[in-house]
Motif scaffolding. Structure first.
Motif, PDB file in Angstrom:
ATOM      1  N   LEU A 149     -12.953  -7.399   5.868  1.00 29.37           N
ATOM      2  CA  LEU A 149     -12.427  -6.071   5.536  1.00 29.37           C
ATOM      3  C   LEU A 149     -11.435  -6.164   4.382  1.00 29.37           C
ATOM      4  N   ARG A 150     -10.549  -7.154   4.441  1.00 34.22           N
ATOM      5  CA  ARG A 150      -9.559  -7.329   3.380  1.00 34.22           C
ATOM      6  C   ARG A 150     -10.238  -7.598   2.036  1.00 34.22           C
TER       7      ARG A 150
ATOM      8  N   PRO B  47      -0.038  -2.166   0.834  1.00 31.61           N
ATOM      9  CA  PRO B  47       0.025  -1.475   2.123  1.00 31.61           C
ATOM     10  C   PRO B  47       0.596  -0.076   1.944  1.00 31.61           C
ATOM     11  N   VAL B  48       0.071   0.869   2.717  1.00 36.02           N
ATOM     12  CA  VAL B  48       0.530   2.260   2.624  1.00 36.02           C
ATOM     13  C   VAL B  48       0.737   2.792   4.040  1.00 36.02           C
ATOM     14  N   ARG B  49       1.939   3.242   4.341  1.00 35.15           N
ATOM     15  CA  ARG B  49       2.233   3.768   5.669  1.00 35.15           C
ATOM     16  C   ARG B  49       1.508   5.094   5.877  1.00 35.15           C
TER      17      ARG B  49
ATOM     18  N   GLU C 116      -0.248  -7.205  11.581  1.00 35.04           N
ATOM     19  CA  GLU C 116      -1.306  -8.136  11.207  1.00 35.04           C
ATOM     20  C   GLU C 116      -1.696  -8.031   9.734  1.00 35.04           C
ATOM     21  N   TYR C 117      -0.962  -7.213   8.989  1.00 35.72           N
ATOM     22  CA  TYR C 117      -1.254  -7.100   7.561  1.00 35.72           C
ATOM     23  C   TYR C 117      -0.839  -8.387   6.850  1.00 35.72           C
ATOM     24  N   VAL C 118      -1.743  -8.934   6.046  1.00 41.41           N
ATOM     25  CA  VAL C 118      -1.481 -10.158   5.284  1.00 41.41           C
ATOM     26  C   VAL C 118      -1.257  -9.786   3.824  1.00 41.41           C
ATOM     27  N   PRO C 119      -0.057  -9.998   3.284  1.00 36.79           N
ATOM     28  CA  PRO C 119       0.208  -9.652   1.877  1.00 36.79           C
ATOM     29  C   PRO C 119      -0.778 -10.338   0.934  1.00 36.79           C
ATOM     30  N   ASP C 120      -1.159  -9.591  -0.102  1.00 34.73           N
ATOM     31  CA  ASP C 120      -2.136 -10.087  -1.080  1.00 34.73           C
ATOM     32  C   ASP C 120      -1.845  -9.350  -2.380  1.00 34.73           C
TER      33      ASP C 120
ATOM     34  N   HIS D 249      -6.745  -1.102  -2.680  1.00 30.62           N
ATOM     35  CA  HIS D 249      -6.769  -1.939  -3.878  1.00 30.62           C
ATOM     36  C   HIS D 249      -5.564  -1.576  -4.755  1.00 30.62           C
ATOM     37  N   ALA D 250      -5.027  -2.563  -5.457  1.00 36.03           N
ATOM     38  CA  ALA D 250      -3.828  -2.334  -6.263  1.00 36.03           C
ATOM     39  C   ALA D 250      -4.019  -1.260  -7.330  1.00 36.03           C
TER      40      ALA D 250
END
Length: 293
Positions: free
Chosen positions: A224-225, A250-252, A241-245, A167-168
């Motif tokens: 899940l998202r 995202p965290v490596r 497969e990550y969808v920006p939102d 979460h942001a």
């Protein structure tokens, strides 16, 4: 009754004699005559009246002729259909995949080579995809890891790291990467058993002796998202497969220690099927074009 006998019958009826019909079919007079005789003897019926060198259709022969012509026409239609399928001018291929990203680019490559072939795609986890192959529901599968099962032919396609996403407002959202061990003590949201991403993560956690708290099991990427977006925990997904939102970050995972390995697969016994082989050929061509880049 055989198609050769029917073909002989129609030829004699059309040409009005055995000699001309034999010439048309490219066979000897005796062979043609024996085909007609076998047909007549099998049913105890007379198809022609022989009048010296001339032959005329009997009343029964006149009734049989349109049916015989229809049968030969159907044989021609079937032959054309099979030929079109073998030449990949028409037909359909069924593809099962664990996600839309990889299979979409494969479909693009396949359609460019074989625009006449229809493509049907169904999505599910790896267990679902492999089961569909085994039951002949699908022709080709796209899965996210190699499965050591002798029933299946597995061909590598690509490797992608698995990332975390939060979460942001989560503390990890301000970081570019985290260590795998930092997942310990966090509320982890997992895909269902059978998910390749889940297995890849569990294997990496076990290999690095990291213990985590699984807060929830969720059966789809979309659900899940949404759960992560609502602050219920941390999710993981293949980077491809990550969808920006805007609600998520995202965290490596440092060192890319978790990864999925995309494979294209089919039943081993069906690998040489022309239709299935054409799919593998299409993706091999795509990889060859991508390789220099």
């Amino acid at each position: 009754m055989t198609l050769n006998q029917i073909r002989a019958f129609v030829a004699v009826a059309h040409d009005g004699g055995f000699t001309a019909a034999a010439r048309t079919l490219g066979m000897s007079h005796s062979t043609l005559n024996s085909q007609i005789q076998m047909m007549e003897r099998a049913y105890g019926a007379e198809l022609f009246h022989r009048r010296g060198r001339r032959v005329e259709l009997s009343a029964l022969g006149l009734e049989v002729l349109p049916l015989a012509r229809r049968m030969l026409a159907l044989e021609g239609d079937m032959s054309a259909l099979l030929d079109d399928s073998g030449q990949l001018r028409r037909g359909a291929i069924k593809v099962g995949a664990v996600g839309p990203f990889h299979v979409t680019e494969m479909i693009e490559a396949y359609h460019a080579k074989h625009p006449g072939i229809g493509i049907a795609v169904t999505l599910g986890n790896s267990e679902v995809v492999l089961d569909a192959l085994d039951k002949y529901v699908s022709d080709v599968g796209v899965v996210a890891s190699h499965h050591p099962d002798a029933r299946f032919h597995m061909q590598p396609y690509a490797r992608y790291p698995v990332i975390a996403f939060v979460h942001a407002g989560h503390p990890f959202a301000r970081r570019e990467s985290i260590a795998l061990a930092e997942l310990s003590g966090q509320r982890l949201l997992m895909r269902e058993p059978g998910s390749t991403t889940r297995k890849a993560l569990e294997d990496a956690l076990n290999a690095h002796n990291v213990r985590v708290q699984v807060a929830m099991e969720i059966g789809s990427r979309e659900a899940l998202r949404e759960a992560v977006a609502r602050g219920l925990g941390i999710g993981t997904v293949s980077r491809s497969e990550y969808v920006p939102d805007p609600r998520l970050r995202p965290v490596r995972i440092a060192g890319d220690v978790v990864s999925t390995h995309i494979h294209v697969c089919c039943l081993r016994e069906r690998r040489e099927s022309r239709l299935i082989a054409s799919f593998f050929e299409a993706i091999e061509s795509r990889l060859a074009v991508q390789q220099p880049a």
